[in-house]
Scaffold this active site. Structure first.
Site, PDB file in Angstrom:
ATOM      1  N   ARG A   1      -8.328   9.954 -20.696  1.00 21.35           N
ATOM      2  CA  ARG A   1      -7.382   9.084 -21.433  1.00 21.35           C
ATOM      3  C   ARG A   1      -5.924   9.279 -21.030  1.00 21.35           C
ATOM      4  O   ARG A   1      -5.021   8.891 -21.759  1.00 21.35           O
ATOM      5  CB  ARG A   1      -7.509   9.261 -22.947  1.00 21.35           C
TER       6      ARG A   1
ATOM      7  N   HIS B   1       7.365 -13.231  -5.429  1.00 14.69           N
ATOM      8  CA  HIS B   1       6.000 -12.711  -5.557  1.00 14.69           C
ATOM      9  C   HIS B   1       4.977 -13.729  -6.038  1.00 14.69           C
ATOM     10  O   HIS B   1       3.785 -13.552  -5.784  1.00 14.69           O
ATOM     11  CB  HIS B   1       5.985 -11.491  -6.479  1.00 14.69           C
TER      12      HIS B   1
ATOM     13  N   GLU C   1       7.687  -5.437 -19.070  1.00 15.20           N
ATOM     14  CA  GLU C   1       7.822  -6.772 -18.506  1.00 15.20           C
ATOM     15  C   GLU C   1       7.625  -7.877 -19.534  1.00 15.20           C
ATOM     16  O   GLU C   1       6.823  -8.793 -19.353  1.00 15.20           O
ATOM     17  CB  GLU C   1       6.839  -6.961 -17.332  1.00 15.20           C
TER      18      GLU C   1
ATOM     19  N   LYS D   1      16.099  -0.779  -9.365  1.00 15.75           N
ATOM     20  CA  LYS D   1      14.813  -1.025 -10.015  1.00 15.75           C
ATOM     21  C   LYS D   1      14.714  -0.254 -11.327  1.00 15.75           C
ATOM     22  O   LYS D   1      14.267  -0.793 -12.340  1.00 15.75           O
ATOM     23  CB  LYS D   1      13.635  -0.668  -9.099  1.00 15.75           C
TER      24      LYS D   1
ATOM     25  N   ASN E   1       9.896 -10.083  -9.904  1.00 10.23           N
ATOM     26  CA  ASN E   1       8.820 -10.882  -9.317  1.00 10.23           C
ATOM     27  C   ASN E   1       9.343 -11.965  -8.383  1.00 10.23           C
ATOM     28  O   ASN E   1       8.550 -12.752  -7.852  1.00 10.23           O
ATOM     29  CB  ASN E   1       7.974 -11.539 -10.412  1.00 10.23           C
TER      30      ASN E   1
ATOM     31  N   LYS F   1       3.894   0.997 -12.996  1.00 10.70           N
ATOM     32  CA  LYS F   1       2.754   0.076 -12.877  1.00 10.70           C
ATOM     33  C   LYS F   1       1.709   0.707 -11.974  1.00 10.70           C
ATOM     34  O   LYS F   1       2.025   1.172 -10.881  1.00 10.70           O
ATOM     35  CB  LYS F   1       3.194  -1.255 -12.264  1.00 10.70           C
TER      36      LYS F   1
ATOM     37  N   GLU G   1      11.421  -5.628   0.164  1.00 10.13           N
ATOM     38  CA  GLU G   1      11.640  -5.301  -1.260  1.00 10.13           C
ATOM     39  C   GLU G   1      13.073  -4.809  -1.491  1.00 10.13           C
ATOM     40  O   GLU G   1      13.659  -5.075  -2.539  1.00 10.13           O
ATOM     41  CB  GLU G   1      10.639  -4.241  -1.735  1.00 10.13           C
TER      42      GLU G   1
ATOM     43  N   HIS H   1       2.378 -13.429  -3.384  1.00 10.44           N
ATOM     44  CA  HIS H   1       1.027 -12.897  -3.635  1.00 10.44           C
ATOM     45  C   HIS H   1      -0.040 -13.908  -3.204  1.00 10.44           C
ATOM     46  O   HIS H   1      -1.077 -13.527  -2.648  1.00 10.44           O
ATOM     47  CB  HIS H   1       0.838 -12.571  -5.125  1.00 10.44           C
TER      48      HIS H   1
ATOM     49  N   HIS I   1       2.067  -6.853   2.512  1.00 11.88           N
ATOM     50  CA  HIS I   1       2.697  -7.270   1.258  1.00 11.88           C
ATOM     51  C   HIS I   1       4.158  -7.687   1.493  1.00 11.88           C
ATOM     52  O   HIS I   1       4.572  -8.773   1.105  1.00 11.88           O
ATOM     53  CB  HIS I   1       2.610  -6.134   0.239  1.00 11.88           C
TER      54      HIS I   1
ATOM     55  N   ARG J   1      12.309  -7.690 -16.754  1.00  9.65           N
ATOM     56  CA  ARG J   1      11.621  -7.111 -15.588  1.00  9.65           C
ATOM     57  C   ARG J   1      11.009  -8.190 -14.695  1.00  9.65           C
ATOM     58  O   ARG J   1      10.736  -7.954 -13.522  1.00  9.65           O
ATOM     59  CB  ARG J   1      10.563  -6.101 -16.053  1.00  9.65           C
TER      60      ARG J   1
HETATM   61  N1  LIG Z   1       3.213  -0.347  -8.665  1.00 10.58           N
HETATM   62  C1  LIG Z   1       4.185  -1.132  -8.260  1.00 10.58           C
HETATM   63  O1  LIG Z   1       5.164  -1.364  -8.963  1.00 10.58           O
HETATM   64  C2  LIG Z   1       4.104  -1.739  -6.890  1.00 10.58           C
HETATM   65  C3  LIG Z   1       5.218  -2.364  -6.345  1.00 10.58           C
HETATM   66  C4  LIG Z   1       5.132  -2.877  -5.053  1.00 10.58           C
HETATM   67  C5  LIG Z   1       3.944  -2.751  -4.343  1.00 10.58           C
HETATM   68  N2  LIG Z   1       2.878  -2.142  -4.906  1.00 10.58           N
HETATM   69  C6  LIG Z   1       1.616  -1.995  -4.177  1.00 10.58           C
HETATM   70  O2  LIG Z   1       1.832  -1.178  -3.040  1.00 10.58           O
HETATM   71  C7  LIG Z   1       0.823  -1.466  -2.064  1.00 10.58           C
HETATM   72  C8  LIG Z   1       1.445  -1.517  -0.693  1.00 10.58           C
HETATM   73  O3  LIG Z   1       2.002  -0.257  -0.417  1.00 10.58           O
HETATM   74  P1  LIG Z   1       2.443   0.178   1.051  1.00 10.58           P
HETATM   75  O4  LIG Z   1       3.152  -0.928   1.691  1.00 10.58           O
HETATM   76  O5  LIG Z   1       3.087   1.485   0.883  1.00 10.58           O
HETATM   77  O6  LIG Z   1       1.049   0.264   1.833  1.00 10.58           O
HETATM   78  P2  LIG Z   1       0.038   1.468   2.148  1.00 10.58           P
HETATM   79  O7  LIG Z   1      -0.037   2.423   1.042  1.00 10.58           O
HETATM   80  O8  LIG Z   1      -1.216   0.794   2.581  1.00 10.58           O
HETATM   81  O9  LIG Z   1       0.687   2.194   3.408  1.00 10.58           O
HETATM   82  C9  LIG Z   1       0.875   1.465   4.584  1.00 10.58           C
HETATM   83  C10 LIG Z   1       0.229   2.152   5.803  1.00 10.58           C
HETATM   84  O10 LIG Z   1       1.056   3.216   6.228  1.00 10.58           O
HETATM   85  C11 LIG Z   1       0.319   4.428   6.330  1.00 10.58           C
HETATM   86  N3  LIG Z   1       1.281   5.461   5.986  1.00 10.58           N
HETATM   87  C12 LIG Z   1       1.839   5.677   4.772  1.00 10.58           C
HETATM   88  N4  LIG Z   1       2.834   6.573   4.868  1.00 10.58           N
HETATM   89  C13 LIG Z   1       2.909   6.947   6.156  1.00 10.58           C
HETATM   90  C14 LIG Z   1       3.765   7.833   6.877  1.00 10.58           C
HETATM   91  N5  LIG Z   1       4.784   8.451   6.281  1.00 10.58           N
HETATM   92  N6  LIG Z   1       3.536   8.005   8.198  1.00 10.58           N
HETATM   93  C15 LIG Z   1       2.536   7.308   8.810  1.00 10.58           C
HETATM   94  N7  LIG Z   1       1.738   6.434   8.200  1.00 10.58           N
HETATM   95  C16 LIG Z   1       1.921   6.252   6.879  1.00 10.58           C
HETATM   96  C17 LIG Z   1      -0.844   4.241   5.418  1.00 10.58           C
HETATM   97  O11 LIG Z   1      -1.943   4.996   5.843  1.00 10.58           O
HETATM   98  C18 LIG Z   1      -1.123   2.745   5.573  1.00 10.58           C
HETATM   99  O12 LIG Z   1      -1.891   2.506   6.720  1.00 10.58           O
HETATM  100  C19 LIG Z   1       0.198  -2.782  -2.493  1.00 10.58           C
HETATM  101  O13 LIG Z   1      -1.096  -2.518  -2.986  1.00 10.58           O
HETATM  102  C20 LIG Z   1       1.087  -3.277  -3.608  1.00 10.58           C
HETATM  103  O14 LIG Z   1       0.396  -4.036  -4.574  1.00 10.58           O
HETATM  104  C21 LIG Z   1       2.939  -1.635  -6.160  1.00 10.58           C
HETATM  105 ZN   LIG Z   2       6.296  -6.387  -4.063  1.00  6.00          ZN
END
Ligand SMILES: NC(=O)c1ccc[n+]([C@@H]2O[C@H](COP(=O)([O-])OP(=O)(O)OC[C@H]3O[C@@H](n4cnc5c(N)ncnc54)[C@H](O)[C@@H]3O)[C@@H](O)[C@H]2O)c1
Ligand SMILES: [Zn+2]
Length: 368
Positions: free
Chosen positions: A123, A253, A242, A232, A250, A145, A187, A257, A269, A246
């Protein structure tokens, strides 16, 4: 050790940001997420680069036998309920209970997935986020999130679960593939558009130096990351769940998306969001919400960041529009978007920070 690298922010949890901050994991975990056991959930690509350092730092304070490591295969296709189930089973089998804290090491995929494990395991247990992509540093690791993707769409199952602390070490960006670095810039530019024109200008001015030499990336991006986190976290602090403000985050997005999904996740993304911001700026222009000062400067900055700014003609406009209707932010079956009035300010304060948009305007802005 830790003072001096903690950002001064509106968040209820500390965010540490400095070159070398990876070595603070042990100290930070002990102080802000004290636990009997620690479960490190790590992206398997990232593990090869940084897991040893994180383990070494932690094991200064915690015996090896009380550190569990669970790795997740790299990539968005693994941000799933199946991985959530596998990870919770691993934690249980390793003897983890309510007195366990999670350490998430990786990009937004691992951050969201490990965050959802932390939100639900017993939980809810504490989590320390260690983002290793630019996108996760400036955006995903802050704000609480968490969630997973399901066949019907991205992030449709999740929870709000703020971290106990965030540790940002920009030197980890030296190994991040350049395409992902550029995705994160989308972003950062978005934060400028929604809240701070001067910040937008600073990011834009840094763009020509990015990609020249990976060694210079941490110094170049450190102030950009810190400012983005401040923007942020200020917005999230004023509207954590949100219900209104907040929603400005978006911007780009609702279209983005949908474009991301219709591309079959071929677009990253950040790339999809870049296209989404250009299209949504076109919508804002068509509606007269913004004047002529938004669309071209934003498109030019995104292009200078090496991001796509136009929609591939092969992607179905009908599919994009139909996905937009399924967006979580859609209200009562009508399209509602968060749109800028200019770079640095958003429209729709009187309507919960969203603007109703007719389908014909969207279709025209998507072109075809
Ligand atoms: N929670 C939130 O508020 C929020 C906001 C924006 C995006 N997101 C989410 O984030 C995700 C995208 O995240 P991302 O762009 O970080 O992608 P990711 O986590 O897939 O990382 C991108 C790639 O880089 C590699 N990698 C990561 N760090 C590395 C490093 N330092 N050196 C070498 N390789 C590295 C990973 O293995 C992967 O292949 C999506 O699922 C999106 O929905 C969430
Ligand atoms: Zn985003």
């Amino acid at each position: 050790v830790v003072s001096g690298v903690q950002l001064t922010l509106a968040t209820p949890y500390p965010i540490f940001c400095s070159p070398g901050a990876l070595d603070l994991v042990g100290t930070v975990a002990l102080e802000h997420a004290p636990a009997h056991r620690y479960a490190i959930i790590v992206d398997d690509m990232v593990a090869g680069y940084y897991l040893d350092r994180v383990c070494d730092s932690l094991q200064q304070f915690v015996p090896r036998a009380r550190c569990v490591v669970a790795s997740v295969p790299s990539g968005e296709m693994h941000k799933t309920r199946e991985q959530w189930a596998r990870l919770t089973d691993i934690l249980l089998a390793a003897g983890c209970g309510r007195d366990t804290a999670i350490i998430a090491l990786g990009g937004g995929v691992v951050g969201d997935l490990a965050g959802f494990v932390a939100a639900t395991f017993m939980r809810g247990i504490q989590i320390v986020q260690i983002p290793t992509t630019l996108l996760a540093m400036v955006d995903a690791s802050v704000g609480g999130k968490t969630g997973v993707d399901i066949p019907a769409g991205k992030n449709l199952v999740g929870a709000f679960h703020p971290p106990a602390a965030v540790i940002v070490d920009p030197t980890t960006l030296r190994t991040l593939p350049e395409r992902h670095l550029r995705g994160g810039l989308a972003e950062a530019l978005k934060h400028g558009v929604v809240a701070d024109a001067a910040y937008f200008g600073r990011v834009r001015d840094a763009l020509p130096s990015i990609g020249a030499d990976a060694e210079t990336i941490p110094d170049l991006l450190l102030p950009i990351i810190a400012d983005s986190i401040a923007i942020k976290s200020e917005i999230v602090a004023r509207d954590p769940r949100e219900t209104g403000l907040r929603k400005v985050l978006n911007f780009g997005h609702t279209v983005g998306h949908a474009v991301e999904a219709v591309s079959g996740y071929e677009l990253l993304h950040g790339e999809a969001i870049a296209i989404g911001m250009v299209v949504e700026s076109g919508i804002a222009t068509a509606l007269g919400v913004t004047d002529g000062s938004l669309w071209a400067p934003l498109r030019d900055a995104l292009a200078a960041a090496g991001l796509p700014t136009a929609l591939d003609s092969a992607l179905s406009r009908d599919d994009i529009i139909s996905l937009m209707y399924h967006d979580k932010k859609t209200r009562r079956g009508n399209l509602e978007l968060s749109l800028p009035t200019r770079i640095g300010a958003m429209a729709g304060a009187e309507n919960g920070w969203s603007v109703p948009v007719g389908e014909a305007v969207v279709r025209s802005a998507l072109g075809g």
